[in-house]
Design a protein around this motif. Structure first.
Motif, PDB file in Angstrom:
ATOM      1  N   LEU A  18       0.828  -1.182  -0.033  1.00  0.00           N
ATOM      2  CA  LEU A  18      -0.005   0.045  -0.123  1.00  0.00           C
ATOM      3  C   LEU A  18       0.716   1.168   0.044  1.00  0.00           C
ATOM      4  CD1 LEU A  18      -2.834  -1.144   2.366  1.00  0.00           C
ATOM      5  CD2 LEU A  18      -2.788  -0.960   0.196  1.00  0.00           C
ATOM      6  N   CYS A  19       2.296   1.141   0.725  1.00  0.00           N
ATOM      7  CA  CYS A  19       3.037   2.358   0.896  1.00  0.00           C
ATOM      8  C   CYS A  19       3.636   2.565  -0.675  1.00  0.00           C
ATOM      9  CB  CYS A  19       4.045   1.978   1.567  1.00  0.00           C
ATOM     10  SG  CYS A  19       3.469   2.308   3.416  1.00  0.00           S
ATOM     11  N   LYS A  20       3.741   1.444  -1.283  1.00  0.00           N
ATOM     12  CA  LYS A  20       4.413   1.583  -2.587  1.00  0.00           C
ATOM     13  C   LYS A  20       3.547   2.152  -3.664  1.00  0.00           C
ATOM     14  CE  LYS A  20       6.980  -1.778  -4.115  1.00  0.00           C
ATOM     15  NZ  LYS A  20       7.393  -3.186  -4.492  1.00  0.00           N
ATOM     16  N   MET A  21       2.106   1.795  -3.565  1.00  0.00           N
ATOM     17  CA  MET A  21       0.992   2.291  -4.315  1.00  0.00           C
ATOM     18  C   MET A  21       0.703   3.814  -3.969  1.00  0.00           C
ATOM     19  SD  MET A  21      -1.125  -1.327  -4.627  1.00  0.00           S
ATOM     20  CE  MET A  21      -2.287  -0.598  -5.660  1.00  0.00           C
ATOM     21  N   GLY A  22       1.180   4.170  -2.913  1.00  0.00           N
ATOM     22  CA  GLY A  22       0.715   5.601  -2.656  1.00  0.00           C
ATOM     23  C   GLY A  22      -0.496   5.691  -1.508  1.00  0.00           C
ATOM     24  N   TYR A  23      -0.961   4.659  -1.213  1.00  0.00           N
ATOM     25  CA  TYR A  23      -2.087   4.600  -0.317  1.00  0.00           C
ATOM     26  C   TYR A  23      -2.063   5.102   0.829  1.00  0.00           C
ATOM     27  CZ  TYR A  23      -4.571   2.594  -4.512  1.00  0.00           C
ATOM     28  OH  TYR A  23      -5.085   2.432  -5.542  1.00  0.00           O
ATOM     29  N   LEU A  24      -0.847   4.838   1.412  1.00  0.00           N
ATOM     30  CA  LEU A  24      -0.523   5.044   2.784  1.00  0.00           C
ATOM     31  C   LEU A  24       0.672   6.193   2.940  1.00  0.00           C
ATOM     32  CD1 LEU A  24      -0.409   1.707   4.348  1.00  0.00           C
ATOM     33  CD2 LEU A  24      -2.208   3.395   4.495  1.00  0.00           C
ATOM     34  N   LYS A  25       0.605   7.254   3.931  1.00  0.00           N
ATOM     35  CA  LYS A  25       1.496   8.248   4.085  1.00  0.00           C
ATOM     36  C   LYS A  25       2.813   7.764   4.940  1.00  0.00           C
ATOM     37  CE  LYS A  25      -2.300  11.488   4.349  1.00  0.00           C
ATOM     38  NZ  LYS A  25      -3.052  12.663   5.212  1.00  0.00           N
ATOM     39  N   PRO A  26       3.826   8.325   4.802  1.00  0.00           N
ATOM     40  CA  PRO A  26       4.859   7.828   5.386  1.00  0.00           C
ATOM     41  C   PRO A  26       4.973   8.018   6.970  1.00  0.00           C
ATOM     42  CG  PRO A  26       5.719   9.308   3.547  1.00  0.00           C
ATOM     43  CD  PRO A  26       4.163   9.491   3.591  1.00  0.00           C
TER      44      PRO A  26
END
Length: 318
Positions: free
Chosen positions: A99-107
């Motif tokens: 999900l992080c790689k797909m941009g759905y989650l923030k750092p």
């Protein structure tokens, strides 16, 4: 484990698929010529799914077959729960990475931080649960061998449940505390030192068993059921040895990784070892797959229960 370098981590995730537990080591990878070993996400999910399913079958078998409502099998169930938590930990971690790689989650979002704490706690709970479950199985085998006539008075079902409740309460509290204070060096050392302590304790039990084996052999030989008892006890000791060997083989590389990323994250040699982190994570999943196979292979009662479950028969279960 969580670090304060989350933004750089997410940037690195665009180039690799390193699970979040190894993020602290990602910054030293550019200082070594070692190529990072990447395990396909499909492999992670497949092994995790198989491990969860196998251990779930073990739990269902013990619950449904009242002949298995014994302290020994409850301790095995405790180990099965630990293995399931290990599989769930890696599954959730990989989902968050995707999900992080797909941009759905923030750092550094609140949700991501809370989820990271939950995943870290689940990992610690799985490891501590496995350690203490193995310790209880070892102690149970010891009592079975050297206090065979008094075993059912010493290890009652109620006492076994109290022991398991105390263990999991302690593991849950420790998991939360260690996840919160995971940046402290003392916490990391205390966490990883459980490995050698567990090994020393079980080795002491083994040495004590061997030293007393000859003297007890004469006493047991005089009993009418000596052959059955000796075979059962020997089989139980061998099963415990297999459990311990599989556990150390599957978890030791991961614990070593945690130590290295705490004490030498920028050392080229440490970074070279940490480049195989995903392989170490896969070994944790393999532990959850191997243990139920050991149960089924070593326990005729469990094998019989599995056959009845798959054949949808209930005869002789009560």
């Amino acid at each position: 484990m969580r670090t304060d370098r989350a933004s750089e981590i997410i940037r690195l995730l665009g180039q690799t698929s390193i699970p979040s537990s190894e993020n602290i080591s990602a910054f030293s990878l550019n200082k070594t010529d070692c190529t990072q070993v990447v395990v396909p996400e499909e492999v992670f999910f497949t092994i995790a799914a198989v491990g969860i399913l196998e251990n779930l079958l073990v739990l269902i078998a013990v619950i449904r077959n009242k002949n298995l409502h014994l302290p020994m099998y409850f301790f095995i169930c405790s180990l099965a729960v630990s293995d399931m938590l290990g599989s769930l930990y890696k599954t959730l971690e990989n989902i968050l990475i995707i999900l992080c790689k797909m941009g759905y989650l923030k750092p550094r979002g609140d949700f991501e931080t809370k989820m990271d704490d939950v995943i870290d706690s689940m990992f610690i709970l799985s490891l501590l649960g496995s350690i203490f479950s193995l310790l209880t199985i070892a102690a149970d085998r010891y009592i079975t061998i050297f206090y065979a006539l008094r075993y059912h008075n010493i290890m009652t079902l109620k006492r076994a449940l109290i022991i398991l409740a105390a263990i999991w309460t302690f593991c849950a509290g420790s998991g939360i505390a260690i996840a919160i204070f995971s940046h402290e060096t003392a916490v990391v050392i205390s966490f990883t030192i459980l490995f050698p302590l567990m090994l020393i304790f079980i080795l002491c039990l083994y040495i004590h068993m061997f030293l007393l084996a000859r003297s007890h052999a004469k006493k047991i030989a005089s009993l009418p059921t000596s052959t059955v008892h000796q075979r059962t006890n020997t089989k139980g000791a061998i099963t415990l040895t297999i459990f311990l060997g599989v556990f150390l083989f599957c978890w030791a590389p991961f614990v070593l990784h945690i130590l290295l990323m705490q004490f030498c994250p920028h050392n080229p040699y440490c970074a070279c070892y940490m480049s195989i982190f995903q392989v170490n994570g896969t070994l944790i999943l393999c532990n959850a797959v191997i243990d139920p196979m050991v149960y089924a292979f070593r326990s005729p009662e469990l094998r019989s229960t599995f056959k009845k479950m798959f054949c949808c028969t209930r005869s002789n279960w009560k």
